[in-house]
Design a protein around this motif. Structure first.
Motif, short mmCIF file in Angstrom:
data_model
loop_
_atom_site.label_atom_id
_atom_site.label_comp_id
_atom_site.label_asym_id
_atom_site.label_seq_id
_atom_site.Cartn_x
_atom_site.Cartn_y
_atom_site.Cartn_z
N PRO A 152 14.09 9.83 20.02
CA PRO A 152 14.69 8.84 19.07
C PRO A 152 13.47 7.77 18.75
CG PRO A 152 15.50 8.53 21.07
CD PRO A 152 15.04 9.74 21.48
N LEU A 153 12.69 7.48 19.78
CA LEU A 153 11.44 6.43 19.61
C LEU A 153 10.69 6.97 18.37
CD1 LEU A 153 10.48 5.65 23.29
CD2 LEU A 153 11.75 4.32 21.49
N THR A 154 10.33 8.18 18.08
CA THR A 154 9.54 8.57 17.08
C THR A 154 9.98 8.06 15.34
OG1 THR A 154 8.54 10.62 18.34
CG2 THR A 154 8.48 10.43 15.86
N PRO A 155 11.16 8.54 15.29
CA PRO A 155 11.60 8.16 13.87
C PRO A 155 11.71 6.55 13.67
CG PRO A 155 13.59 8.86 15.15
CD PRO A 155 12.22 9.31 15.83
N ILE A 156 12.07 5.50 14.89
CA ILE A 156 11.95 4.21 14.61
C ILE A 156 10.66 3.74 14.48
CG2 ILE A 156 12.36 2.09 16.26
CD1 ILE A 156 14.43 3.65 17.77
N ARG A 157 9.59 4.30 15.25
CA ARG A 157 8.25 3.75 14.85
C ARG A 157 7.75 4.29 13.46
NH1 ARG A 157 3.57 4.58 19.05
NH2 ARG A 157 4.30 2.47 19.61
N SER A 159 9.81 4.78 10.90
CA SER A 159 10.37 3.91 10.03
C SER A 159 9.78 2.54 9.82
CB SER A 159 11.89 3.95 10.37
OG SER A 159 12.45 5.11 10.19
N GLY A 160 9.33 2.06 10.86
CA GLY A 160 8.74 0.54 10.74
C GLY A 160 7.32 0.85 10.07
N ALA A 161 6.62 2.00 10.17
CA ALA A 161 5.55 2.03 9.24
C ALA A 161 5.87 2.26 8.02
CB ALA A 161 4.90 3.40 9.64
N LEU A 162 6.88 2.96 7.52
CA LEU A 162 7.54 3.11 6.36
C LEU A 162 7.80 1.85 5.58
CD1 LEU A 162 9.93 5.99 6.27
CD2 LEU A 162 7.74 5.85 4.77
N LEU A 163 8.16 0.78 6.43
CA LEU A 163 8.41 -0.57 5.67
C LEU A 163 7.15 -1.11 5.18
CD1 LEU A 163 11.05 -2.07 8.43
CD2 LEU A 163 11.62 -1.16 6.09
N ALA A 164 6.25 -1.21 6.06
CA ALA A 164 4.76 -1.53 5.77
C ALA A 164 4.36 -0.80 4.46
CB ALA A 164 3.74 -1.38 6.61
N HIS A 165 4.52 0.34 4.25
CA HIS A 165 3.92 0.92 2.92
C HIS A 165 5.05 0.72 1.61
CE1 HIS A 165 0.92 3.98 4.23
NE2 HIS A 165 1.31 3.54 5.49
N LEU A 166 6.29 0.68 2.11
CA LEU A 166 7.07 0.24 0.92
C LEU A 166 7.07 -1.26 0.17
CD1 LEU A 166 9.95 2.57 2.11
CD2 LEU A 166 8.50 3.22 0.13
N ILE A 180 9.93 -4.38 15.81
CA ILE A 180 10.10 -2.95 16.00
C ILE A 180 8.89 -2.40 16.88
CG2 ILE A 180 10.30 -0.67 15.21
CD1 ILE A 180 11.83 -2.13 12.62
N GLU A 181 7.65 -2.59 16.53
CA GLU A 181 6.61 -2.22 17.18
C GLU A 181 6.53 -2.54 18.68
OE1 GLU A 181 3.56 0.05 17.60
OE2 GLU A 181 4.78 0.24 15.86
N ASN A 407 15.25 17.05 15.13
CA ASN A 407 15.72 15.79 14.83
C ASN A 407 15.61 15.46 13.30
OD1 ASN A 407 15.92 12.84 14.78
ND2 ASN A 407 15.77 12.79 16.89
N ASP A 408 16.67 15.40 12.56
CA ASP A 408 16.67 14.99 11.29
C ASP A 408 16.04 13.94 10.99
OD1 ASP A 408 17.88 17.39 11.10
OD2 ASP A 408 19.56 16.93 10.04
N ASP A 409 16.16 12.80 11.52
CA ASP A 409 15.44 11.70 11.06
C ASP A 409 14.01 11.69 11.65
OD1 ASP A 409 18.04 10.59 10.40
OD2 ASP A 409 18.62 9.52 12.60
N ALA A 410 13.96 12.14 12.51
CA ALA A 410 12.34 12.19 12.84
C ALA A 410 11.41 12.83 11.85
CB ALA A 410 12.14 12.79 14.34
N ALA A 411 12.31 14.17 11.37
CA ALA A 411 11.39 15.03 10.45
C ALA A 411 11.30 14.11 9.10
CB ALA A 411 12.05 16.28 10.27
N ASP A 412 12.31 13.71 8.69
CA ASP A 412 12.52 13.17 7.37
C ASP A 412 11.58 11.79 7.28
OD1 ASP A 412 14.28 15.22 6.45
OD2 ASP A 412 16.01 14.13 6.92
N SER A 413 11.75 11.05 8.35
CA SER A 413 10.82 9.70 8.26
C SER A 413 9.40 10.14 8.43
CB SER A 413 11.29 8.91 9.26
OG SER A 413 11.17 9.26 10.63
N LEU A 414 9.00 10.98 8.95
CA LEU A 414 7.55 11.37 9.06
C LEU A 414 7.19 11.98 7.85
CD1 LEU A 414 4.92 11.70 10.53
CD2 LEU A 414 5.66 13.68 11.51
N ALA A 415 8.22 12.72 7.12
CA ALA A 415 7.55 13.55 5.80
C ALA A 415 7.61 12.31 4.85
CB ALA A 415 8.84 14.33 5.43
N ALA A 416 8.50 11.29 4.81
CA ALA A 416 8.35 10.19 3.81
C ALA A 416 7.29 9.63 4.06
CB ALA A 416 9.49 9.24 4.01
#
Length: 524
Positions: A152-157, A159-166, A180-181, A407-416
């Protein structure tokens, strides 16, 4: 459990008679006629050893003493010694002092006394085997727990990186991402400590030694510990040797030694306090002192704090936060390097001092030149290959990535996140689907979890590599398992890289970018 009673009585028929008595009582016995046979049988395992005093001749005593000294931590082999004069014999007194779990029976011994004594020793031996099994299960649990916590740590990290991009210009979101980091980093460190406990207790940890500058180690340690000290307004001072010092060490483990102890000093020092780190060389040893003016240690606690899972208590008697394993790991890692860690304190409220010793290699001018070279390289204009997404948008657009994770969350957040970096991304949620997707899409890069149900990542990688065009794909294992066995298996399965969760997205981008640039250069 091994229940055999090994009998060694070198003279007369004592051994044969004892074996007959034990057989009638239903106790398994093995007569060892000579020392060579006794040594072989001891190595195979024993529930107990039955000896007569004559067996304590120098050769027999050395054999038993060596075996007792080599026992694993869980084992305390029971030895029953039949004597003529009790403990009056010098040989028996030496056996009592050095053979550990020794019981004496004076001859002639009644059969019932012998049988009940051996039965009691075998019951105690059974408890030892139960302890060994409990330790094994605990170690397996810790390893599995560490792996499961990493997922679960992977999608959390990510998702935090996604926030910086978005939302790159949002100050509130930047602060949220920093929180988060920091917390993911802290959790990751706790998980790593848990896994280190399991590896040490099972003997599966090995040092990866290299020449490391002591100054670089301290830079890393201070980078880890300075924020906590600043948050409590603690004055953290350092006094390091003027001469360059090199260590022949495992860089990560030595950073762990100092960071654990320094962060502990900050933790138990009140706001506004002081922590001082001083280092110097004494012959071939580096000696580092970390002293604080915090809550201090009672005399009886000084050695206990290095015990695994031992947690200090605050002034009010409350158990402090943490797992209680950092100081134990620091001492273990120091000892593995040929050094040591000890603690000193004048008592409660008088602060503490931790002394760390490590063997060193002192280097004069060459280390300075290397440091200067590194500084010059850091200051030079970046002529190296740029990061993915900044060199050529057309190259990034042509690069395709397949993300595989159950892990759907891990896969989807990394893909995004990879899509925001300009990659063409597809997702598979199990091993079998990844093989099908790889055959259909022929991706440039596959980032794959290992621990998936059904077809795991190892099996999927082998099938992908065996398919036409599979050899050209960059295969990256992204997993919570970091021990050497997992790394060996990923290499055997055909992976190019083994990354540990929670991974920094920049690692994936760098590896993918390197492959993309090489492929582009080859095409030209």
């Amino acid at each position: 459990m091994e229940r055999r009673i090994l009998i060694h009585a070198p003279l007369g028929r004592d051994a044969a008679l004892a074996a007959e008595v034990l057989a009638r009582a239903g106790l398994p016995a093995q007569v060892c006629a000579g020392l060579d046979e006794l040594a072989r049988q001891l190595d195979q395992g024993a529930g107990c050893v039955l000896l007569v005093e004559e067996a304590l001749a120098p050769g027999g005593f050395r054999l038993l003493r060596g075996h007792v000294a080599r026992q694993p931590n869980w084992s305390d082999l029971p030895i029953l010694l039949l004597t003529h004069r009790g403990a009056d014999s010098p040989a028996v007194r030496q056996a009592v002092a050095e053979l550990g779990n020794l019981t004496l029976l004076e001859r002639p011994v009644r059969v019932l006394t012998l049988i009940t004594a051996l039965q009691a020793l075998l019951r105690a031996r059974g408890k030892q085997y139960q302890v060994r099994e409990a330790e094994r299960r605990k170690d397996e649990f810790l390893a599995s727990l560490g792996h499961e916590l990493r997922n679960p740590l992977t999608p959390i990290r990510t998702s935090g990186a996604l926030l910086a991009h978005l939302y790159p210009d949002s100050a509130p979101l930047a602060r949220v991402r920093q929180v988060i980091e920091r917390q993911v980093t802290h959790l990751t460190r706790l998980v790593d400590d848990l896994l280190d406990v399991a590896r040490i207790t099972t003997g599966k940890i090995a040092l990866r030694r290299e020449r490391v500058a002591f100054g670089a180690v301290m830079d890393h340690v201070l980078e880890l510990c300075q924020p906590a000290a600043a948050a409590k307004q603690i004055a953290l001072t350092t006094e390091l040797p003027a001469q360059p010092i090199e260590l022949d060490v495992d860089h990560a483990r030595v950073v762990q030694i100092f960071a654990n102890i320094l962060s502990n000093a900050v933790k138990f020092t009140p706001p506004g306090g002081r922590v001082a780190l001083r280092a110097g060389c004494d012959g071939a040893m580096l000696r580092v002192s970390i002293r604080d003016n915090g809550i201090g240690l009672e005399p009886e606690a000084i050695e206990r704090i290095f015990t695994m899972f031992e947690q200090s208590r605050t002034v009010g008697g409350q158990i402090s936060s943490g797992l209680g394993i950092g100081l134990s790991l620091s001492r273990r890692f120091a000892e593995m390097h040929g050094g040591d860690v000890e603690a000193r304190s004048a008592g409660h409220g008088q602060g503490s001092e931790f002394l760390i010793q490590l063997p060193v290699v002192v280097v004069a001018a060459p280390a300075r030149r290397r440091a200067a070279d590194v500084a010059a390289a850091a200051a030079a204009p970046a002529a190296a290959a740029p990061a993915v997404g900044s060199e050529s948008e057309s190259e990034s657009a042509r690069a395709s990535v397949l993300v595989v994770d159950d892990n759907d969350d891990a896969a989807d957040s990394l893909a995004a996140l990879l899509e925001l970096e300009g990659f063409s991304v597809a997702v598979a949620y199990d091993g079998a689907s990844s093989v099908t997707a790889a055959a259909a899409r022929r991706p440039d890069v596959i980032v794959m979890d290992l621990g998936m149900p059904g077809m795991d990542g190892y099996q999927a990688a082998r099938q992908i590599r065996a398919a036409p065009g599979g050899g050209a794909i960059l295969l990256i294992a992204l997993t919570g398992w970091g021990q050497s066995d997992a790394r060996r298996r990923t290499v055997e399965a055909g992976f190019d890289h083994h990354l540990i969760k929670p991974v920094d997205i920049e690692q994936i981008l760098r590896l993918a970018g390197d492959r993309l640039r090489h492929a582009t250069a080859a095409a030209r």
